[in-house]
Write a protein that holds these residues in place. Sequence first.
Motif, PDB file in Angstrom:
ATOM      1  N   LEU A 108       0.653  -0.982   0.001  1.00 41.63           N
ATOM      2  CA  LEU A 108      -0.078   0.102  -0.100  1.00 41.63           C
ATOM      3  C   LEU A 108       0.835   1.360  -0.042  1.00 41.63           C
ATOM      4  O   LEU A 108       1.997   1.125   0.301  1.00 41.63           O
ATOM      5  CB  LEU A 108      -0.983   0.172   1.054  1.00 41.63           C
ATOM      6  CG  LEU A 108      -0.461  -0.404   2.588  1.00 41.63           C
ATOM      7  CD1 LEU A 108      -0.501   0.870   3.412  1.00 41.63           C
ATOM      8  CD2 LEU A 108      -1.268  -1.285   2.946  1.00 41.63           C
ATOM      9  N   LEU A 109       0.153   2.465  -0.252  1.00 40.32           N
ATOM     10  CA  LEU A 109       0.920   3.564  -0.508  1.00 40.32           C
ATOM     11  C   LEU A 109       0.554   4.281   0.893  1.00 40.32           C
ATOM     12  O   LEU A 109      -0.573   4.559   1.105  1.00 40.32           O
ATOM     13  CB  LEU A 109       0.418   4.352  -1.760  1.00 40.32           C
ATOM     14  CG  LEU A 109       0.969   4.008  -2.907  1.00 40.32           C
ATOM     15  CD1 LEU A 109       0.138   4.492  -4.154  1.00 40.32           C
ATOM     16  CD2 LEU A 109       2.409   4.068  -3.172  1.00 40.32           C
ATOM     17  N   ALA A 110       1.510   5.024   1.309  1.00 33.24           N
ATOM     18  CA  ALA A 110       1.273   5.690   2.531  1.00 33.24           C
ATOM     19  C   ALA A 110       2.009   7.094   2.558  1.00 33.24           C
ATOM     20  O   ALA A 110       3.115   7.007   1.919  1.00 33.24           O
ATOM     21  CB  ALA A 110       2.023   5.050   3.781  1.00 33.24           C
ATOM     22  N   LYS A 111       1.311   8.165   3.013  1.00 29.74           N
ATOM     23  CA  LYS A 111       1.904   9.242   2.926  1.00 29.74           C
ATOM     24  C   LYS A 111       2.688   9.922   4.213  1.00 29.74           C
ATOM     25  O   LYS A 111       3.745  10.752   3.942  1.00 29.74           O
ATOM     26  CB  LYS A 111       0.815  10.536   2.655  1.00 29.74           C
ATOM     27  CG  LYS A 111      -0.378  10.795   3.517  1.00 29.74           C
ATOM     28  CD  LYS A 111      -1.054  11.685   3.134  1.00 29.74           C
ATOM     29  CE  LYS A 111      -2.335  11.815   4.102  1.00 29.74           C
ATOM     30  NZ  LYS A 111      -2.953  13.163   3.593  1.00 29.74           N
ATOM     31  N   ASP A 112       2.299   9.049   5.306  1.00 30.83           N
ATOM     32  CA  ASP A 112       3.094   9.328   6.383  1.00 30.83           C
ATOM     33  C   ASP A 112       4.049   8.360   6.797  1.00 30.83           C
ATOM     34  O   ASP A 112       3.882   7.297   5.950  1.00 30.83           O
ATOM     35  CB  ASP A 112       1.920   9.604   7.422  1.00 30.83           C
ATOM     36  CG  ASP A 112       2.483  10.368   8.624  1.00 30.83           C
ATOM     37  OD1 ASP A 112       3.927  10.530   8.385  1.00 30.83           O
ATOM     38  OD2 ASP A 112       2.037  10.658   9.584  1.00 30.83           O
ATOM     39  N   THR A 113       4.713   8.200   7.956  1.00 36.05           N
ATOM     40  CA  THR A 113       5.691   7.313   8.222  1.00 36.05           C
ATOM     41  C   THR A 113       5.015   6.257   9.076  1.00 36.05           C
ATOM     42  O   THR A 113       5.688   5.396   9.962  1.00 36.05           O
ATOM     43  CB  THR A 113       6.849   7.872   8.891  1.00 36.05           C
ATOM     44  OG1 THR A 113       6.352   8.645  10.092  1.00 36.05           O
ATOM     45  CG2 THR A 113       7.801   8.763   8.077  1.00 36.05           C
ATOM     46  N   LEU A 114       3.833   6.012   8.792  1.00 34.97           N
ATOM     47  CA  LEU A 114       3.221   4.729   9.706  1.00 34.97           C
ATOM     48  C   LEU A 114       1.999   4.136   8.915  1.00 34.97           C
ATOM     49  O   LEU A 114       1.464   5.016   8.205  1.00 34.97           O
ATOM     50  CB  LEU A 114       2.969   5.137  11.202  1.00 34.97           C
ATOM     51  CG  LEU A 114       1.729   5.923  11.440  1.00 34.97           C
ATOM     52  CD1 LEU A 114       0.397   5.523  11.678  1.00 34.97           C
ATOM     53  CD2 LEU A 114       2.083   6.911  12.465  1.00 34.97           C
ATOM     54  N   VAL A 115       1.800   2.818   9.175  1.00 35.42           N
ATOM     55  CA  VAL A 115       0.901   2.324   8.648  1.00 35.42           C
ATOM     56  C   VAL A 115       0.214   1.125   9.437  1.00 35.42           C
ATOM     57  O   VAL A 115       1.168   0.362  10.236  1.00 35.42           O
ATOM     58  CB  VAL A 115       1.419   1.307   7.334  1.00 35.42           C
ATOM     59  CG1 VAL A 115       0.524   0.182   6.859  1.00 35.42           C
ATOM     60  CG2 VAL A 115       1.410   2.320   6.077  1.00 35.42           C
TER      61      VAL A 115
END
Lengths: 320, 418
Positions: A190-197
């Motif tokens: 998945l694509l994440a814009k922040d530094t956590l998922v």
Amino acid sequence: MRTILLTLLSACFSLSLVSQTNSNPVVLHSSGQVQYFATAGAAPKKVYPGLQLQVSGKIRCLKGGSAKLLYQGKAYIVSGARTQDISEVVKANVKATQIGFTGRFFNFITESLQESESTEKLQKHHRRYMGKNSASIKGFSSKQFEIVTPLVLTGKLPAAKVTFKWRNTTGSGPYTFQLCDESGNIVASLLAKDTLVTLDLEELAMNFEAEYTWQVTRNDGKSSSAPMPFELTRQTQEKAQKDLEIVSSCDDCSDSEKRLMLAYFLEQENQFYQAADIYNAMLEKDPNSTLTRRLFAAFMARMNQLSEGEKLINSIPEEK
Amino acid sequence: MLRKLIFPHTLIVAILTFILIWFVDLIRLNLHFLDPFNKGLKDYEVTDIVYSKLRDDRINLDERIVLVNTGKPNRDTLALMLNRIIDAQPKVIGIDLLLSDRKTPHADSALQACLKRYGNTVLGTRLDGYNEDTRQFEAEVDCDTFFCDHAYPGFTNFPANDTRTIRIFSPKEETKKGESLAFSVRVTKLYDAAASDRLLARDKEVEEIYFFGDADNFLQFEPENILDTSINLTPLLKDKIILVGFLGSYSWGDPLIDRHFTPLNSQYTGRNVPDMYGMVIHANVIKMILDNYYVRELSPLVNLLLTFLFTYFNIHLFYKIHHRIGVQYQFVTRFLQIGEIILLFFLVAVTFHFFRFKIDFALSIAALLLTFDIIKFYENFLRKRFTLLNNIPEVLPQKLKAKKTPPPPPQNSAGEKG
């Protein structure tokens, strides 16, 4: 006469075949936690010196463990958390051809001749020989990754909601988060814009005790994190608590002390994420507990989060 | 026959060669400037190449000897390990550790209890205080009586020069208290008395160690393997020799403790990284004694005789080449020398590898290298200066042969009559 010769030859051939098929790898030495799987899906068996293994089996080293196998007169070192086919480990041996004494002698003589030429060669083409020596040792450093991932998210992760975090030392997102199985097949991406998922691992098509890795790559492809190995565990905090009570029961201990013991126990079991969970919950409940802060800071230091640990230690009010 | 083999000038040149080698050997110069070169070769034997480069590196696991690494444990752990090992009913336990003092009463008592519990234990000691006059050692030390009184002692010393390569061991030594046996011999005696008797019957002051290989030739247990109660040690250790000692630890401070240089070192000259733990050397010695696998050596006299014959026939060969091809002689003989040195080395390697026969060809090689120059010196200088030498025939005169041959048949006398 011809028949006798043929019979003798075929007997020798079948004998050599039998002797080849009968030989199994033997464990010469093992250190740390090493597991052997006789067949796919079989229960893991502890590996120890003298244990006979099947070539068709699999082997896996945990917690930095390693094993040395002896197969057909050659020793093979197995290390790394990846589950490996024993046949793959000893494959080189099957291909290897035995050089006789005369061959070894000839090799030595010609090698000596080559070596004696090398002083001039060395000076003329020194770059060719740069790879031969390095005045350093391995072990103090590894490849520097610009995206730093905490060790808490390795080891055994629970079949529940897990928040994968990372830190980018040079830039910002967006990032591609990938979770792969041991064959490299993508389980989740998945694509994440922040530094956590945050992912609910229970909902993913994952097997317990199997090995997975997660990795983060910045979308421009310029930086990535190290692949972080982990496995899914059935163990919950409640089950771990029961296991701990079997090993050591502490009736006089307070609840918080019992929780701290559980956190330490989980860490020993490579369940770092759940151990961190306990420390966080305890700090939330009692933010002024010096003991919890100190132990959590030490835990963070062990998890390669020294700066966070230091912050936690520094925030402890000085005792009067 | 004798006439065909004895060539007077060849014999003189051979004798001259040996005199020169003897003379050069007499001169002991302290050539400090050669030290770097000298040191590299000081501790080198041709057979080292056989061990390090020509040996078949296939591993033959020894089923009789098992190595147990103690790491650097405290005595409590050692006692726990020994208890587990004793439960597995081994035949002999050899503890390659020097228990020279007492630590804590609790741990020491636990360790002593283990030794009391099991009779066939050998403890490492160290020979100390050698007296040149009596050729005796003062005593076996570094084993506290608290432990040693309940086990067999065995000294762990190995003779080695300042370069510390271990090649030989002394099976027994005399101390003021009587005869002491080496650690490996003591262990073997308890395991197979006939094998140790065979060794002692050879009555050699020192024995050359035949190195079968490194630690990979034996099963190696770590403390965690031994202490793991889920592992049934009995089938793995029962009726075997268990050597307990140091096989390395993960400590950064002392990775080279009890590591020694051996001929197996991949650097056969100028060794700089010790390659074998002491316990593995003991294991090799034990295996050698059990298998009756001793290194054989030629007596110095036979060796000298062989060298002389080799030199003699070589000189004759050079003479023959000289007579046949004349000017190109120098060129051919130099190549021949290189070829012969390789052949000699091959012979040394083959005899050692296949028959464990150690032949010292150093003298032969020295003679071979000097041969060409001595022939030139003899022919161009000595024979010209001392014309007496020219009176010596190239081959033995026919007379010698005539003395031995029967009288001629009566055919001629009949002719004379006629």
